[in-house]
Design a protein around this motif. Structure first.
Motif, PDB file in Angstrom:
ATOM      1  N   PRO A 152       1.001   2.298   7.322  1.00  0.00           N
ATOM      2  CA  PRO A 152       1.835   1.932   6.174  1.00  0.00           C
ATOM      3  C   PRO A 152       3.325   2.021   6.497  1.00  0.00           C
ATOM      4  O   PRO A 152       3.772   2.952   7.173  1.00  0.00           O
ATOM      5  CB  PRO A 152       1.451   2.976   5.122  1.00  0.00           C
ATOM      6  N   GLN A 197       0.834  -1.200   0.000  1.00  0.00           N
ATOM      7  CA  GLN A 197       0.000   0.000   0.000  1.00  0.00           C
ATOM      8  C   GLN A 197       0.870   1.252   0.000  1.00  0.00           C
ATOM      9  O   GLN A 197       2.033   1.209   0.392  1.00  0.00           O
ATOM     10  CB  GLN A 197      -0.908   0.000   1.231  1.00  0.00           C
ATOM     11  N   SER A 217      -3.671   0.534  -3.193  1.00  0.00           N
ATOM     12  CA  SER A 217      -3.157  -0.747  -2.693  1.00  0.00           C
ATOM     13  C   SER A 217      -3.098  -1.740  -3.848  1.00  0.00           C
ATOM     14  O   SER A 217      -3.895  -1.670  -4.787  1.00  0.00           O
ATOM     15  CB  SER A 217      -4.018  -1.300  -1.558  1.00  0.00           C
TER      16      SER A 217
END
Length: 372
Positions: free
Chosen positions: A270, A251, A309
């Motif tokens: 992330p 992502q 993503s």
């Protein structure tokens, strides 16, 4: 009673009409977001009670999915420790994040950029890929389960079946063609390494999962979650568990992914260059419940940048031989002390459960669980 029934029928009909109009526009959620709307269409609105249940609790703020370092994976000193870490993560979380996995950060960034570039193309460039053929080839659509779900989610996706029968390379959109093909190779290599480690954690011989073709059915998904004007009224992806054997995800730096752990939702921050791997329902069944697939979802967001993503779903191609094409827990994992907790099921039963409804959590597992 008759009036109430009529109202319900009319409401259901009106919603389906709105869904059809949105779908036929081929503009996707990105088109809605780019148009500057200040409120979301009713088809995307989820019940307030459902949305309130998806908020991360304050207790979950200090939790995070396990991070596993694959450095020196094949060394005699490191490998047993990595096997133990992955086994524990798959048992307790169903999710883990890999670092030093062998895929260059530059490759990850280039792939994310390419998928973003696809979604940022004008509608006329994307619309030629817009279709609803989920089982093969190349498909661009908003919400693959749009007609099966109770409420739509704020996302668009490019889907490419990379195995066992990949499309002609020219069928993949040119703006991301090279990156999609390369990512299939990278993600498959990582997944097969992880499968070996998971198999060793169960006491299986190296390569057993690959031998059973669990990395041969592969679907690439490049998903865009555009900025949402009312993120508190919808979701990016409804809570569900993956039906696949294993999932590999990367992502960009926009938050949104949440994983359910201990009854609470945990936000996954992330990590640039990290790859997230999660257990699918099929692996939970094959491992006879040793490894756990878990619920996860994606929150809608009002960030200026879209959340991007890239997901690779891996599953088997070669079902067991016989007229019924059945599958279930691996026989070598069963014993009188540890009998099967799931019954065998057919490929047709698995496919029907997947494509007859919207995304949900472990419904297949619930159907085949053997009563105590």
């Amino acid at each position: 009673m008759a009036a109430a029934t009529a109202d319900t029928t009319a409401s259901a009909y009106d919603r389906m009409k709105a869904v059809k109009e949105f779908d036929e526009s081929k503009s996707g959620v990105k088109g809605l977001s780019d148009s500057g709307i200040t409120s979301i269409p009713d088809i995307f609105v989820h019940p307030p009670d459902t949305l309130s249940e998806l908020k991360p609790s304050s207790n979950a703020a200090t939790l995070s999915i396990p991070v596993i370092d694959l450095s020196d994976l094949n060394s005699t000193d490191r490998r047993p420790m990595i096997v133990a870490q992955i086994k524990e993560a798959a048992r307790t979380w169903g999710f883990f994040q890999l670092i030093n996995h062998g895929v260059p950060v530059s490759t990850i960034d280039e792939t994310l950029d390419a998928i973003k570039a696809f979604h940022e193309q004008p509608q006329e460039a994307k619309s030629k890929y817009y279709r609803r053929d989920e089982n093969r080839g190349v498909m661009y659509a908003s919400n693959s389960d749009l007609y099966r779900s109770k409420a739509a989610a704020w996302r668009d996706g490019l889907q490419v079946w990379m195995g066992p029968d990949p499309p002609e390379v020219e069928e993949i959109p040119e703006v991301c063609r090279g990156e999609v093909v390369a990512w299939d190779r990278h993600a498959t290599e990582v997944a097969e390494n992880v499968m070996e480690l998971l198999g060793e954690g169960l006491g299986l011989e190296r390569g057993r999962f690959k031998e059973l073709t669990f990395s041969e059915k592969r679907m690439f998904a490049g998903i865009c979650y555009p900025p949402c004007p009312e993120p508190e009224r919808t979701v990016g992806l409804t809570p569900h568990s993956d039906s696949s054997f294993l999932t590999v995800l990367v992502q960009n730096q926009v938050k949104g992914l949440r994983v359910k752990h201990g009854g609470e939702w945990v936000e996954v921050s992330p990590v640039r260059g990290g790859l997230i791997v999660n257990v699918g329902d099929f692996l939970q069944i094959v491992s006879n419940g040793e490894y756990q697939s878990v619920e996860h979802c994606v929150a809608a967001n009002s960030a200026k940048e879209p959340r991007i993503s890239i997901v690779m779903f891996l599953n088997l191609v070669k079902w067991r031989s016989g007229s019924s094409n059945y599958y279930g827990p691996l026989p070598e994992l069963l014993s009188p002390e540890r009998p099967a907790i799931y019954r065998d099921f057919t490929e047709q039963e698995f496919s029907h459960n997947l494509f007859s409804k919207g995304f949900d959590s472990k419904s297949m597992i619930a159907k085949i669980k053997i009563p105590n």
